[in-house]
Design an enzyme around this catalytic site. Structure first.
Site, PDB file in Angstrom:
ATOM      1  N   GLY A   1      37.006  36.416  32.715  1.00 33.07           N
ATOM      2  CA  GLY A   1      36.608  36.486  34.114  1.00 33.07           C
ATOM      3  C   GLY A   1      35.833  35.266  34.539  1.00 33.07           C
ATOM      4  O   GLY A   1      35.719  34.283  33.799  1.00 33.07           O
TER       5      GLY A   1
ATOM      6  N   ASP B   1      21.506  39.329  40.950  1.00 32.48           N
ATOM      7  CA  ASP B   1      22.944  39.488  41.192  1.00 32.48           C
ATOM      8  C   ASP B   1      23.486  40.711  40.452  1.00 32.48           C
ATOM      9  O   ASP B   1      24.535  40.648  39.804  1.00 32.48           O
ATOM     10  CB  ASP B   1      23.709  38.230  40.775  1.00 32.48           C
ATOM     11  CG  ASP B   1      25.109  38.164  41.398  1.00 32.48           C
ATOM     12  OD1 ASP B   1      25.357  38.903  42.369  1.00 32.48           O
ATOM     13  OD2 ASP B   1      25.944  37.374  40.905  1.00 32.48           O
TER      14      ASP B   1
ATOM     15  N   GLY C   1      32.165  33.802  35.939  1.00 31.70           N
ATOM     16  CA  GLY C   1      30.744  34.048  36.075  1.00 31.70           C
ATOM     17  C   GLY C   1      30.189  33.180  37.184  1.00 31.70           C
ATOM     18  O   GLY C   1      30.933  32.625  37.994  1.00 31.70           O
TER      19      GLY C   1
END
Length: 282
Positions: free
Chosen positions: A18, A133, A20
């Site tokens: 994925g 986050d 980041g």
């Protein structure tokens, strides 16, 4: 990018996991011992971002001085002239987002994950750091259903010794950002993570994202803070203690927003649902 050509990095890529903060994350296996795997975050470096990346490494490494089961472990950093590599613990169960992307998570399983998220945030805040986050995509799940907080690209120190530093606005992922971040005022760090954790819980138990921005231009947000959401499905089918927790955490009134310690003591967090059933995706 040919990682086998990176001097000093004894890993080769298996697949991309994925994206980041400002980088990509790959599952890699050791060149000489393929049974040894790691998640490697690759960040391209320029003069401006170099200091930010190194600060992310130092904050994350500070959190890993004591191994905490709800924080992704950062092993070491490798540097080249154009990239920095974070070599981290490989978590094999995907993200919390992937757990509910096609199906909401029932309250017993949601409570199981949320308790671990709260424990991780309590540890992070105790180190004088705020994540900034928190969202389902940044919460990894192991095959044993352990939750681990990852991606510290937006993290920063909010406390130096006994002195608390107020933070600026505009950092995080829009759907999970607290409303005070849309003002010009400085704000406290821990309540930002509490809000994001609350929106994460709200999202996974309902399967709904009620707003893109927590401001008065978003009808879903306005309905929520004015209490017009709770007589509708699926909210009217939820346990009263869960609704109370959500209302006390996802509140625009920062001075009344529950702290981590208050969340830990609430009725829903102490409720015994019994054995957790595995969440089945459609």
């Amino acid at each position: 990018m040919d990682f086998s050509a990176v001097k000093g990095l004894p890993y080769k890529p298996v697949r991309k996991l994925g994206n980041g903060s400002f980088g990509e994350v790959f599952l890699m296996e050791h060149i000489r011992s393929p049974n040894i795997t790691a998640a490697v975050k690759v960040l391209e470096v320029d003069y401006i971002r170099k200091a930010e990346i190194l600060e992310e490494f130092h904050l994350h490494k500070k959190l890993c001085r004591t191994v905490h089961q709800n924080i992704i472990n950062l092993y070491w950093m490798h540097r080249t002239s154009d990239c920095i590599y974070f070599v981290m613990e490989d978590v094999d169960g995907g993200t919390l987002f992937e757990k509910f992307v096609t199906n909401k998570i029932e309250p017993p399983a949601a409570q199981h994950y949320f308790k671990q998220l709260v424990a991780g945030l309590k540890y992070i805040h105790g180190q004088g750091i705020v994540h900034r986050d928190i969202k389902p995509e940044n919460l990894l799940i192991t095959s044993k259903d352990e939750l681990k907080i990852c991606d510290f690209g937006a993290a920063m120190r909010y406390r130096y010794g006994a002195e608390e530093i107020l933070l600026g606005s505009g950092v995080g992922s829009a759907e999970y950002m607290a409303p005070e971040l849309y003002t010009s005022l400085k704000c406290r760090g821990p309540p930002l993570d509490v809000w994001s954790a609350g929106v994460t819980l709200m999202h996974i138990v309902s399967g709904l994202q009620l707003w893109k921005y927590a401001d008065m231009e978003s009808p879903g947000y306005v309905n929520w803070i004015e209490g017009r959401t709770f007589d509708r499905r699926p909210w009217d089918e939820m346990d009263a203690p869960l609704i109370k927790l959500l209302r006390r955490v996802v509140t625009e009134k920062v001075n009344k927003r529950w702290t981590i310690e208050r969340i830990e003591k609430c009725k829903w967090m102490k409720f015994d649902y019994g054995p957790i059933k595995k969440n089945k995706q459609k």
